[in-house]
Enzyme design. Structure first.
Site, mmCIF file in Angstrom:
data_model
loop_
_atom_site.group_PDB
_atom_site.id
_atom_site.type_symbol
_atom_site.label_atom_id
_atom_site.label_comp_id
_atom_site.label_asym_id
_atom_site.label_seq_id
_atom_site.Cartn_x
_atom_site.Cartn_y
_atom_site.Cartn_z
ATOM 1 N N GLU A 253 0.824 -1.206 0.000
ATOM 2 C CA GLU A 253 0.000 0.000 0.000
ATOM 3 C C GLU A 253 0.862 1.262 0.000
ATOM 4 O OE1 GLU A 253 -2.033 -2.791 3.039
ATOM 5 O OE2 GLU A 253 -0.099 -2.646 2.011
ATOM 6 N N CYS B 84 -0.264 0.588 7.816
ATOM 7 C CA CYS B 84 -0.695 1.042 6.495
ATOM 8 C C CYS B 84 -1.991 1.841 6.587
ATOM 9 C CB CYS B 84 -0.869 -0.155 5.564
ATOM 10 S SG CYS B 84 0.696 -0.902 5.065
ATOM 11 N N LEU C 103 20.720 -28.075 -5.736
ATOM 12 C CA LEU C 103 19.422 -27.506 -5.350
ATOM 13 C C LEU C 103 19.349 -26.003 -5.609
ATOM 14 C CD1 LEU C 103 18.700 -29.443 -2.010
ATOM 15 C CD2 LEU C 103 18.075 -30.058 -4.359
ATOM 16 N N ARG D 58 17.615 -22.318 -11.361
ATOM 17 C CA ARG D 58 18.150 -21.986 -12.680
ATOM 18 C C ARG D 58 16.991 -21.644 -13.609
ATOM 19 N NH1 ARG D 58 20.685 -26.498 -10.981
ATOM 20 N NH2 ARG D 58 19.519 -27.900 -12.353
ATOM 21 N N THR E 160 7.657 -40.335 1.684
ATOM 22 C CA THR E 160 6.787 -41.249 2.434
ATOM 23 C C THR E 160 6.657 -40.805 3.883
ATOM 24 O OG1 THR E 160 7.428 -43.099 1.011
ATOM 25 C CG2 THR E 160 6.452 -43.639 3.145
#
Length: 371
Positions: A53, A85, A205, A208, A303
């Site tokens: 805001e 805000c 990890l 890209r 799992t």
């Protein structure tokens, strides 16, 4: 198209730019409109920086007087790292505020609306509410439960295999699917894998791809004995600064100390059946401001996550391949459901095509809704 919906959709698109950077704050976008024309817009970019805001009102300048402000989430009304805000909106002379979703935080919920109305500002609530709430599903879950929002992502063959019997998994999915998988990474606060995946694949990890902003999510390895190889990619060079090793008190102290010296963080969790308690880990991650976790494998971790009840969503990329073989790993192992009524139910499913691959996404239904 209804004008309120038109400008709220723009605010939602702006808010989405904050995916991967705003946690533990929500993702918020705002648009200032005067006489049907946009005079200012903005989004919350990062925790501690100006809220959406404020950015939009500053862009509007004097044109904000007697304008309509579209914002995806109820404006904050308390002092934190930034001023409320609501004060900024009132001082700017905004005539009307149109809001997507209510802020579910107890200290904010409904308070911003009351303050604005008490100062003569017209408030319209619930415009594109479902879309606005979905945008902040991780923030909302954290507020309600103290847990992050967890998505399991996997690439698998039509018969549910994530690798061949020899362990080969590159590549099951095609390039288009892999590009989207990197988008999922870029929009997450953390990527999680098990120690088995690190030993087998030695992943980096990283994110890209061609994105407006490339984020650097945390890399989390679930490793109950802190046995990770110190020469692996996740602990090499600067990568270790954004790597966490989740372990237990039974991990050798020498291993834990070595990981710390390598520059990574160690998170000691409660133990469950000799393994890291994933529920305890999730609580600890949320307290660190990590609200969106992407689990990428392997099968044992996926799992365990499903069995622990921490998974909210699945994103399965199906490739038009049949691997076969009883020794080829499935995406989900364990004992499995005893009867069909015990099977996990996936709801609100959607299907997308990425070339010849198919992405199936859906939400894990809570237990009480499965019976």
């Amino acid at each position: 198209m209804d004008l309120d919906e038109k400008f709220m959709r723009r605010a939602l698109r702006l808010a989405a730019r904050g995916k991967g950077t705003t946690s533990p704050n929500p993702r918020v976008g705002a648009v200032v409109v005067k006489r049907g024309v946009t005079v200012g817009e903005g989004w919350h970019k990062r925790c501690g920086e100006p809220h959406a805001e404020v950015v939009a009102l500053l862009a509007a300048g004097r044109a904000a007087a007697a304008s309509t402000l579209y914002v995806t989430l109820e404006p904050c009304s308390t002092y934190g790292q930034t001023p409320p805000c609501t004060e900024q909106i009132i001082s700017a002379g905004v005539k009307r505020v149109v809001v997507g979703a209510t802020d579910l935080s107890p200290k904010h919920r409904g308070r911003g609306f009351r303050i604005l109305r008490s100062k003569g500002v017209e408030v319209t609530r619930g415009v594109l509410q479902a879309e606005a709430e979905k945008l902040n599903e991780g923030f909302n879950k954290y507020v309600a439960t103290g847990f992050p929002f967890v998505t399991v992502k996997a690439a698998l063959s039509l018969d549910g295999r994530i690798a061949t019997r020899t362990g080969e998994s590159k590549w099951i999915s095609n390039e288009l699917s892999r590009r989207h998988a990197h988008r999922l990474r870029n929009e997450s606060d953390a990527i999680m894998v098990g120690i088995g995946t690190v030993i087998r694949d030695n992943p980096a990890l990283t994110v890209r791809g061609k994105f407006t902003q490339v984020n650097n999510p945390w890399k989390i390895v679930v490793d109950s004995r802190a046995s990770i190889d110190l020469s692996c990619k996740l602990l090499s060079g600067g990568a270790s600064r954004t790597t966490m090793i989740a372990t237990t008190c039974h991990a050798p102290c020498s291993n834990v100390e070595a990981i710390g010296l390598a520059g990574a963080q160690v998170v000691v969790c409660r133990e469950k059946e000799g393994k890291v308690s994933l529920r305890d880990l999730m609580r600890k991650l949320a307290k660190r401001g990590i609200l969106y976790v992407l689990i990428e494998g392997g099968s044992k971790l996926i799992t365990s996550a499903l069995e622990a009840g921490i998974v909210d969503k699945v994103a399965f990329f199906y490739a038009p391949k049949i691997i076969g073989g009883s020794d080829a790993p499935s995406v989900v192992g364990g004992k499995g459901a005893r009867t069909m009524i015990d099977a996990l139910t996936v709801t609100d499913t959607s299907i997308r095509r990425f070339g010849s691959d198919i992405l199936v996404e859906g939400y894990i239904a809570p237990m009480k809704k499965r019976r």
